[in-house]
Motif scaffolding. Sequence first.
Motif, short mmCIF file in Angstrom:
data_model
loop_
_atom_site.label_atom_id
_atom_site.label_comp_id
_atom_site.label_asym_id
_atom_site.label_seq_id
_atom_site.Cartn_x
_atom_site.Cartn_y
_atom_site.Cartn_z
N LEU A 1 111.34 38.94 1.15
CA LEU A 1 110.57 38.44 2.39
C LEU A 1 110.47 39.83 3.27
CD1 LEU A 1 112.51 35.47 2.93
CD2 LEU A 1 110.01 35.51 2.66
N ALA A 2 111.30 40.83 3.58
CA ALA A 2 111.15 41.87 4.35
C ALA A 2 110.10 42.73 3.84
CB ALA A 2 112.53 42.53 4.38
N ARG A 3 109.98 43.01 2.47
CA ARG A 3 108.97 43.72 2.04
C ARG A 3 107.44 43.16 2.24
NH1 ARG A 3 112.39 44.16 -2.32
NH2 ARG A 3 111.24 42.55 -3.71
N GLY B 1 106.49 41.37 4.70
CA GLY B 1 106.12 41.50 6.18
C GLY B 1 106.79 40.31 6.89
N PHE B 2 107.78 39.66 6.50
CA PHE B 2 108.40 38.56 7.31
C PHE B 2 109.68 39.18 7.79
CE2 PHE B 2 105.68 36.52 4.29
CZ PHE B 2 105.07 35.36 4.99
N ALA B 3 109.75 39.11 9.07
CA ALA B 3 110.80 39.79 9.89
C ALA B 3 111.82 38.94 10.68
CB ALA B 3 110.23 40.56 11.01
N ASP B 4 111.48 37.48 10.71
CA ASP B 4 112.18 36.49 11.51
C ASP B 4 112.71 35.41 10.49
OD1 ASP B 4 112.65 37.81 13.98
OD2 ASP B 4 110.36 37.37 14.24
N ILE B 5 113.79 35.20 10.20
CA ILE B 5 114.03 34.23 9.26
C ILE B 5 115.18 33.48 9.62
CG2 ILE B 5 115.21 34.14 6.68
CD1 ILE B 5 113.89 36.88 6.27
N VAL B 6 115.21 31.88 9.15
CA VAL B 6 116.05 31.22 9.48
C VAL B 6 116.68 30.55 8.34
CG1 VAL B 6 116.57 28.66 10.42
CG2 VAL B 6 114.74 30.23 11.54
N ILE B 7 117.94 30.61 8.17
CA ILE B 7 118.71 30.14 6.87
C ILE B 7 119.64 28.87 7.55
CG2 ILE B 7 120.40 30.76 5.15
CD1 ILE B 7 119.70 33.57 5.48
N ASN B 8 119.45 27.79 6.58
CA ASN B 8 120.04 26.67 7.04
C ASN B 8 121.25 26.73 5.98
OD1 ASN B 8 118.50 25.68 4.52
ND2 ASN B 8 118.74 23.87 5.14
N HIS B 9 122.37 26.01 6.25
CA HIS B 9 123.57 25.93 5.32
C HIS B 9 124.39 24.78 5.56
CE1 HIS B 9 126.46 27.54 8.44
NE2 HIS B 9 125.56 28.55 8.68
N ALA B 10 125.17 24.22 5.01
CA ALA B 10 126.38 23.28 4.92
C ALA B 10 127.39 23.56 4.11
CB ALA B 10 125.62 22.00 4.30
N HIS B 11 127.50 23.40 2.94
CA HIS B 11 128.66 23.72 2.05
C HIS B 11 129.01 25.30 2.26
CE1 HIS B 11 131.54 23.65 -1.38
NE2 HIS B 11 130.65 24.53 -2.13
N LEU B 12 130.40 25.27 2.83
CA LEU B 12 130.93 26.79 2.86
C LEU B 12 129.80 27.71 3.39
CD1 LEU B 12 132.28 27.36 -0.80
CD2 LEU B 12 133.54 26.41 1.29
N GLY B 13 129.05 27.38 4.39
CA GLY B 13 128.10 28.13 5.04
C GLY B 13 128.77 29.19 5.90
N HIS B 14 130.01 29.34 6.39
CA HIS B 14 130.35 30.25 7.25
C HIS B 14 130.50 31.55 6.12
CE1 HIS B 14 133.91 28.58 4.95
NE2 HIS B 14 134.67 29.84 5.15
N LEU B 15 130.43 31.30 4.83
CA LEU B 15 130.50 32.63 4.02
C LEU B 15 129.15 32.98 3.93
CD1 LEU B 15 132.95 30.95 0.89
CD2 LEU B 15 133.34 32.30 2.96
N ILE B 16 128.13 32.38 3.91
CA ILE B 16 126.73 32.97 4.01
C ILE B 16 126.60 33.84 5.26
CG2 ILE B 16 124.35 32.12 4.15
CD1 ILE B 16 124.99 30.02 2.55
N GLU B 17 127.08 33.25 6.36
CA GLU B 17 126.99 33.80 7.81
C GLU B 17 127.58 35.09 7.63
OE1 GLU B 17 127.02 32.09 11.52
OE2 GLU B 17 126.44 30.17 10.59
N ALA B 18 128.97 35.26 6.92
CA ALA B 18 129.81 36.40 6.74
C ALA B 18 129.21 37.39 6.20
CB ALA B 18 131.12 35.86 6.35
N ASN C 1 123.66 39.46 10.69
CA ASN C 1 122.14 38.93 11.59
C ASN C 1 120.83 39.57 10.79
OD1 ASN C 1 122.33 41.57 11.78
ND2 ASN C 1 122.62 41.89 13.97
N GLY C 2 121.24 40.07 9.54
CA GLY C 2 120.18 40.62 8.94
C GLY C 2 119.79 42.06 9.03
N ASP C 3 120.28 42.84 9.87
CA ASP C 3 119.82 44.18 10.14
C ASP C 3 119.69 44.89 8.86
OD1 ASP C 3 119.74 44.07 12.76
OD2 ASP C 3 121.50 44.93 13.37
N ARG C 4 120.79 44.83 7.97
CA ARG C 4 120.76 45.80 6.83
C ARG C 4 119.56 45.28 5.78
NH1 ARG C 4 125.34 42.73 5.90
NH2 ARG C 4 125.61 41.49 3.93
N TYR C 5 119.00 44.26 6.09
CA TYR C 5 117.80 43.97 5.11
C TYR C 5 116.62 44.18 5.87
CZ TYR C 5 121.99 41.50 3.06
OH TYR C 5 123.17 41.27 2.20
N GLY C 6 116.66 44.46 6.87
CA GLY C 6 115.42 44.74 7.74
C GLY C 6 114.71 43.53 8.43
N VAL C 7 115.59 42.39 8.60
CA VAL C 7 115.03 41.02 9.00
C VAL C 7 116.09 40.67 10.11
CG1 VAL C 7 114.16 40.54 7.16
CG2 VAL C 7 116.36 39.78 7.26
#
Length: 235
Positions: A38-40, A42-59, A63-69
């Motif tokens: 997505l970064a390649r 041209g998509f810079a602002d991304i929303v990710i939804n989560h439920a099951h063990l979602g805190h692990l996805i956030e961890a 904030n996406g800095d290292r992916y350029g988003v």
Amino acid sequence: MILAAGRGERMRPLTDTLPKPLLRVGNKALIEYQLESLARGGFADIVINHAHLGHLIEAALGNGDRYGVNIRYSREPVALETAGGIAQALPLLRHERENRGGQPFLVVNADIYCEIDFSSLLPVLRHMQASPDGDLAHLVLVDNPRHHPEGDFTLDSGRVALSGKNNLTFSGIGIYQPKLFADVVPGSPAKLAPLLRQAISSGKVSGQHYKDVWIDVGTPERLQLIDSRLSTASN
């Protein structure tokens, strides 16, 4: 938006302690390939939804800095299905300066591996932005995989139909107008397929046929397949 709230029942026991998007293929988590693509594209602002063990996805993704988003999260106490999850996230998908209706947006399933060039979808996105009363959705369709030989929809001259001679499979990649979800109550579960079928019946869905690498990573066997493919490619 990346849809990452699924429980991954067919992946158990792997998903008992790790959300499906964080399962590793090659040397990365599955969802990291999506973020980088997505970064390649041209998509810079991304929303990710989560439920099951979602805190692990956030961890894991932050904030996406290292992916350029820039990543924002739509947290679901219980999984709301695809349309329910998108409807819940609509406030995050709107730009602060937009009117209340919002603009069309790209949605990608987290549990696929696809080598599509996302920048190729930007002209479609811009066309839908310029034509808010036109199509409600644009779907990327692929050849039917072995586990889904009957396909989902037919493509005829860039228009999606419910049935026809040569059905294709919905890839999990689509562009949607917010109004497609107007009747979905935020916070309530709702499936995407009925909304798409209604829009298709109304002649409001365009599409394209993507013919290159796409894998629905829905089972441990398919996870191993793409892991072997990527590991071989990196050696």
